[in-house]
Design an enzyme around this catalytic site. Structure first.
Site, PDB file in Angstrom:
ATOM      1  N   LYS A 140      -5.243 -11.647  -1.775  1.00  0.00           N
ATOM      2  CA  LYS A 140      -5.072 -10.996  -3.076  1.00  0.00           C
ATOM      3  C   LYS A 140      -3.611 -11.212  -3.453  1.00  0.00           C
ATOM      4  O   LYS A 140      -2.704 -10.662  -2.821  1.00  0.00           O
ATOM      5  CB  LYS A 140      -5.401  -9.511  -3.012  1.00  0.00           C
TER       6      LYS A 140
ATOM      7  N   GLY B  49       4.076  -4.007   1.781  1.00  0.00           N
ATOM      8  CA  GLY B  49       4.277  -3.325   0.503  1.00  0.00           C
ATOM      9  C   GLY B  49       4.621  -1.876   0.719  1.00  0.00           C
ATOM     10  O   GLY B  49       5.291  -1.527   1.692  1.00  0.00           O
ATOM     11  N   SER B  50       4.112  -1.034  -0.180  1.00  0.00           N
ATOM     12  CA  SER B  50       4.508   0.378  -0.138  1.00  0.00           C
ATOM     13  C   SER B  50       3.756   1.137   0.961  1.00  0.00           C
ATOM     14  O   SER B  50       2.664   0.748   1.379  1.00  0.00           O
ATOM     15  CB  SER B  50       4.218   1.041  -1.482  1.00  0.00           C
ATOM     16  N   ARG B  51       4.342   2.247   1.362  1.00  0.00           N
ATOM     17  CA  ARG B  51       3.699   3.131   2.344  1.00  0.00           C
ATOM     18  C   ARG B  51       2.388   3.669   1.764  1.00  0.00           C
ATOM     19  O   ARG B  51       1.360   3.710   2.447  1.00  0.00           O
ATOM     20  CB  ARG B  51       4.677   4.272   2.627  1.00  0.00           C
TER      21      ARG B  51
ATOM     22  N   GLY C 251       0.443   2.338  -0.600  1.00  0.00           N
ATOM     23  CA  GLY C 251      -0.568   1.264  -0.672  1.00  0.00           C
ATOM     24  C   GLY C 251      -1.106   0.922   0.708  1.00  0.00           C
ATOM     25  O   GLY C 251      -2.320   0.799   0.914  1.00  0.00           O
ATOM     26  N   GLY C 252      -0.197   0.782   1.671  1.00  0.00           N
ATOM     27  CA  GLY C 252      -0.627   0.425   3.028  1.00  0.00           C
ATOM     28  C   GLY C 252      -1.551   1.480   3.615  1.00  0.00           C
ATOM     29  O   GLY C 252      -2.587   1.163   4.210  1.00  0.00           O
TER      30      GLY C 252
ATOM     31  N   GLU D  32       2.784  -3.593   6.915  1.00  0.00           N
ATOM     32  CA  GLU D  32       4.219  -3.374   7.076  1.00  0.00           C
ATOM     33  C   GLU D  32       4.671  -2.609   5.842  1.00  0.00           C
ATOM     34  O   GLU D  32       4.465  -3.070   4.730  1.00  0.00           O
ATOM     35  CB  GLU D  32       4.917  -4.743   7.179  1.00  0.00           C
TER      36      GLU D  32
ATOM     37  N   CYS E 132      12.712  -5.263   3.256  1.00  0.00           N
ATOM     38  CA  CYS E 132      12.258  -4.169   4.121  1.00  0.00           C
ATOM     39  C   CYS E 132      13.230  -3.944   5.268  1.00  0.00           C
ATOM     40  O   CYS E 132      13.163  -2.928   5.945  1.00  0.00           O
ATOM     41  CB  CYS E 132      10.864  -4.457   4.646  1.00  0.00           C
TER      42      CYS E 132
ATOM     43  N   GLU F  71      12.740   6.244   2.276  1.00  0.00           N
ATOM     44  CA  GLU F  71      13.185   4.913   1.849  1.00  0.00           C
ATOM     45  C   GLU F  71      13.406   4.887   0.338  1.00  0.00           C
ATOM     46  O   GLU F  71      12.553   5.340  -0.436  1.00  0.00           O
ATOM     47  CB  GLU F  71      12.138   3.851   2.204  1.00  0.00           C
TER      48      GLU F  71
HETATM   49  N1  LIG Z   1       8.957  -2.026   2.747  1.00  0.00           N
HETATM   50  C1  LIG Z   1       8.777  -3.130   2.092  1.00  0.00           C
HETATM   51  O1  LIG Z   1       8.915  -4.215   2.582  1.00  0.00           O
HETATM   52  C2  LIG Z   1       8.351  -3.074   0.676  1.00  0.00           C
HETATM   53  C3  LIG Z   1       8.089  -4.278   0.054  1.00  0.00           C
HETATM   54  C4  LIG Z   1       7.680  -4.238  -1.255  1.00  0.00           C
HETATM   55  C5  LIG Z   1       7.547  -3.006  -1.894  1.00  0.00           C
HETATM   56  N2  LIG Z   1       7.838  -1.839  -1.259  1.00  0.00           N
HETATM   57  C6  LIG Z   1       7.685  -0.523  -1.940  1.00  0.00           C
HETATM   58  O2  LIG Z   1       6.504  -0.535  -2.714  1.00  0.00           O
HETATM   59  C7  LIG Z   1       6.753  -0.137  -4.050  1.00  0.00           C
HETATM   60  C8  LIG Z   1       5.778  -0.858  -4.975  1.00  0.00           C
HETATM   61  O3  LIG Z   1       5.920  -2.234  -4.783  1.00  0.00           O
HETATM   62  P1  LIG Z   1       4.751  -3.241  -4.536  1.00  0.00           P
HETATM   63  O4  LIG Z   1       3.987  -3.476  -5.783  1.00  0.00           O
HETATM   64  O5  LIG Z   1       5.356  -4.414  -3.915  1.00  0.00           O
HETATM   65  O6  LIG Z   1       3.824  -2.584  -3.417  1.00  0.00           O
HETATM   66  P2  LIG Z   1       2.390  -1.922  -3.510  1.00  0.00           P
HETATM   67  O7  LIG Z   1       2.113  -1.364  -2.186  1.00  0.00           O
HETATM   68  O8  LIG Z   1       2.303  -1.004  -4.660  1.00  0.00           O
HETATM   69  O9  LIG Z   1       1.395  -3.146  -3.809  1.00  0.00           O
HETATM   70  C9  LIG Z   1       1.201  -4.221  -2.893  1.00  0.00           C
HETATM   71  C10 LIG Z   1      -0.200  -4.778  -3.065  1.00  0.00           C
HETATM   72  O10 LIG Z   1      -1.157  -3.822  -2.630  1.00  0.00           O
HETATM   73  C11 LIG Z   1      -2.077  -3.509  -3.674  1.00  0.00           C
HETATM   74  N3  LIG Z   1      -2.333  -2.070  -3.590  1.00  0.00           N
HETATM   75  C12 LIG Z   1      -1.409  -1.092  -3.649  1.00  0.00           C
HETATM   76  N4  LIG Z   1      -2.010   0.112  -3.532  1.00  0.00           N
HETATM   77  C13 LIG Z   1      -3.333  -0.117  -3.390  1.00  0.00           C
HETATM   78  C14 LIG Z   1      -4.478   0.731  -3.224  1.00  0.00           C
HETATM   79  N5  LIG Z   1      -4.352   2.063  -3.218  1.00  0.00           N
HETATM   80  N6  LIG Z   1      -5.691   0.164  -3.115  1.00  0.00           N
HETATM   81  C15 LIG Z   1      -5.810  -1.178  -3.144  1.00  0.00           C
HETATM   82  N7  LIG Z   1      -4.777  -2.041  -3.302  1.00  0.00           N
HETATM   83  C16 LIG Z   1      -3.549  -1.514  -3.424  1.00  0.00           C
HETATM   84  C17 LIG Z   1      -1.356  -3.893  -4.952  1.00  0.00           C
HETATM   85  O11 LIG Z   1      -2.254  -4.205  -6.001  1.00  0.00           O
HETATM   86  C18 LIG Z   1      -0.574  -5.096  -4.510  1.00  0.00           C
HETATM   87  O12 LIG Z   1      -1.400  -6.233  -4.521  1.00  0.00           O
HETATM   88  C19 LIG Z   1       8.203  -0.455  -4.247  1.00  0.00           C
HETATM   89  O13 LIG Z   1       8.808   0.311  -5.258  1.00  0.00           O
HETATM   90  C20 LIG Z   1       8.770  -0.171  -2.896  1.00  0.00           C
HETATM   91  O14 LIG Z   1       9.057   1.206  -2.789  1.00  0.00           O
HETATM   92  C21 LIG Z   1       8.217  -1.861   0.027  1.00  0.00           C
HETATM   93  O1  LIG Z   2      11.005  -7.497   3.147  1.00  0.00           O
HETATM   94  C1  LIG Z   2      10.569  -7.745   4.264  1.00  0.00           C
HETATM   95  C2  LIG Z   2      10.960  -8.903   5.060  1.00  0.00           C
HETATM   96  C3  LIG Z   2      12.434  -8.988   5.318  1.00  0.00           C
HETATM   97  C4  LIG Z   2      12.779 -10.290   5.893  1.00  0.00           C
HETATM   98  O2  LIG Z   2      11.934 -11.082   6.236  1.00  0.00           O
HETATM   99  C5  LIG Z   2      14.178 -10.638   6.049  1.00  0.00           C
HETATM  100  O3  LIG Z   2      15.037  -9.752   6.050  1.00  0.00           O
HETATM  101  O4  LIG Z   2      14.442 -11.853   6.200  1.00  0.00           O
END
Ligand SMILES: NC(=O)c1ccc[n+]([C@@H]2O[C@H](COP(=O)([O-])OP(=O)(O)OC[C@H]3O[C@@H](n4cnc5c(N)ncnc54)[C@H](O)[C@@H]3O)[C@@H](O)[C@H]2O)c1
Ligand SMILES: O=CCCC(=O)C(=O)O
Length: 520
Positions: A180, A237-239, A241-242, A261, A298, A389
């Site tokens: 996706k 991605g986000s906590r 979403g994960g 992650e 991250c 975070e």
């Molecule tokens: N720790 C990290 O590495 C990291 C990386 C990117 C974003 N983030 C955090 O996430 C926030 C949003 O950014 P993002 O869009 O990259 O992450 P996100 O978790 O919102 O989305 C990532 C993916 O997961 C899908 N998704 C999210 N929630 C879902 C759900 N409930 N059900 C099904 N699919 C879902 C989204 O459509 C997208 O494809 C940022 O503001 C940041 O706080 C953290």
């Molecule tokens: O955002 C997550 C991955 C971070 C990374 O791979 C790096 O710091 O190089």
């Protein structure tokens, strides 16, 4: 580019569409991208399941050639760098470097496949005369789990997206992949998806080995994780979403592993002798790591922990000066920028938190203005909100009264991707005392460097206890990532003619083997 998504060998369009937004200008970009329907998701998963038995039994060399072909195809894509820059606001140099990391990672998995240790061949030969009972002939190898769902990350449009580490490790293991794409960079995703599709065709593999679905709705991602053909999930991605995906996966009639992650604030510890020797240099270097890529890593150093005193003052002064001159940078999306501003306001407004410095004033849309905060160890321990975070270039310096308070701060932290030690030889004993805590908290402990910039290699661990990831036993970067998508099978007393090549007596694949407890 036609705005399609990819179901096996086909490029599919639909009436329901969405567009990428250039975060630097908020301009909607052409073309409109088709949103995949839930039926499209089901079709992609069905094709992946159809491809599974053929794909997983391809020779390691065939899969290695496939990964190499994907890398070659990605390097040949016209306009990939430009499109990724437009869709993410990340600078050209960063995206170019990330493409190198992506293709290098694919080629590293190709090499790993040819080395053969991944297959985990272990043989206990039959002992027919053993007393009181004979032993059977036991042969273990690892096989692919099944089709894998991969969620592209917003912050690494290449290295953690369509052909990123999750996809490379799953394909290496022998798992078909349904990606996706992240809705913020659909054009980049499509260009890379087409490169993989071309490699599938050139290598003569079943079409279901790879599909790319696109769209912004949570329903789409949820349907992908819930699909009965999917056997594992990779996510960055986000906590929030994960955890949503983990919940869906666990509630399935057949629960499956989710390798998510999510969230990490990556503590940096400044030890006294290192601070005394180079406080100002450390302050400047810290801001370099903090502001890299607008802080959207991250691995971003979100907290600094040190004993209070004049050396820490010098560190903070140097950091404040460097950060005060940092220009605001375009963030990945409007909502990530809004989340960042909200997080900075929340953190800065907490009791006992002072704002030490801000980057220069915003000068355009979606620009993240760096932020440096300070607090005491006691205030940090008393208020868990200070450890949340803030995704972006924001960080907090924690001044501790004594060593015991440093330990309390660390003990109070959630799981982390990294922990960084800035130390000199005279600091080693103090660091040794904290190492057991850090080992419990983090996936990677590093000295005299900065956490941003992860090496893709054999020994790398990019993981850690919750909430850094949903499963601390593994990594999403480096060759060990393949383990997530393999499981062991033991074959007892099967005739050679029935055994898979990996464990046949003559070892036709030339795999490394542990025989009766000894490496061959
Ligand atoms: N720790 C990290 O590495 C990291 C990386 C990117 C974003 N983030 C955090 O996430 C926030 C949003 O950014 P993002 O869009 O990259 O992450 P996100 O978790 O919102 O989305 C990532 C993916 O997961 C899908 N998704 C999210 N929630 C879902 C759900 N409930 N059900 C099904 N699919 C879902 C989204 O459509 C997208 O494809 C940022 O503001 C940041 O706080 C953290
Ligand atoms: O955002 C997550 C991955 C971070 C990374 O791979 C790096 O710091 O190089």
């Amino acid at each position: 580019m036609d705005g399609s998504f990819l179901i096996g060998a086909r490029a599919v369009t639909r009436d329901d569409t969405f567009r990428a937004i250039d975060p630097a200008t908020n301009e909607a970009l052409d073309p409109a991208f088709a949103t995949s329907s839930l039926d499209d998701v089901a079709e992609a998963c069905r094709l992946a399941a159809d491809a599974f038995d053929t794909y997983r039994e391809t020779d390691p060399e065939t899969r290695a050639a496939f990964l190499e072909a994907i890398a070659d195809e990605i390097e040949a894509v016209d306009g990939l760098i430009e499109r990724a820059v437009r869709e993410t606001g990340l600078p050209q140099g960063r995206i170019t470097g990330e493409r190198g990391r992506t293709t290098g990672q694919l080629r590293l998995f190709a090499k790993l496949l040819c080395q053969g240790r991944w297959a985990g061949v272990v043989i206990d030969t039959a002992l027919p005369d053993r007393q009181p009972l004979p032993r059977a002939d036991l042969r273990q190898r690892r096989i692919a789990l099944g089709p894998v769902a991969v969620f592209g990350a917003s912050n690494f449009p290449l290295a953690f997206s369509v052909a990123g580490g999750d996809t490379a490790s799953a394909l290496a293991a022998g798992c078909p992949v349904v990606v996706k794409g992240h809705p913020a960079h659909p054009g980049t995703s499509l260009l890379v998806g087409r490169a993989i599709q071309a490699a599938v065709r050139k290598c003569g593999l079943p079409e279901g080995v790879f599909s790319l679905v696109q769209g912004a709705s949570n329903a789409l991602g949820g349907a992908l994780v819930a699909d009965p053909h999917i056997k594992a999930v990779g996510f960055t991605g986000s906590r929030h979403g994960g955890l949503a995906l983990v919940e869906i996966a666990q509630k399935r009639p057949e629960p499956i592993p989710v390798y998510a992650e999510m969230s990490s604030i990556n503590p940096v510890l400044l030890f006294p002798h290192a601070l005394a020797a180079r406080a100002a240099d450390l302050g400047k270097a810290y801001v370099g790591s903090l502001t890299m890529g607008a802080g959207q890593f991250c691995t971003n150093p979100g907290i600094v922990v040190a004993l209070d005193g004049p050396d820490l003052d010098r560190f903070v002064d140097a950091a404040a000066e460097a950060l005060g001159g940092a220009a605001p940078q375009v963030m990945l999306t409007g909502s990530i920028h809004a989340n960042y501003d909200k997080g900075v306001t929340l953190l800065g407004g907490q009791s006992g938190v002072e704002t030490i410095a801000r980057g220069t004033e915003d000068s355009g849309v979606n620009r993240g203005r760096a932020a440096l905060f300070g607090t005491t160890g006691a205030a940090f321990v008393a208020n868990p909100a200070l450890a949340d975070e803030v995704f972006g270039a924001a960080s907090i310096v924690i001044r501790c009264a004594d060593k015991a308070e440093v330990a309390r701060v660390l003990e109070g932290l959630e799981g982390q991707l990294t922990a960084t030690l800035q130390l000199d030889d005279e600091d080693v004993e103090d660091a040794r005392a904290l190492l057991p805590i850090l080992e419990r908290k983090a996936g990677r402990i590093l000295a005299n460097g900065w956490p941003t910039g992860v090496e893709v290699s054999y020994a790398m661990v990019h993981g850690g206890p919750f909430p850094a990831t949903s499963d601390s036993r593994t990594t999403s970067v480096g060759t060990a990532a393949i383990e997530r998508f393999l499981r062991p099978v033991c074959y007892q007393d099967l005739p050679d003619a029935l055994l898979p090549k990996a464990i046949q007596r003559a070892n036709p694949l030339g795999l490394p083997r542990l025989i009766d407890g000894e490496l061959e």
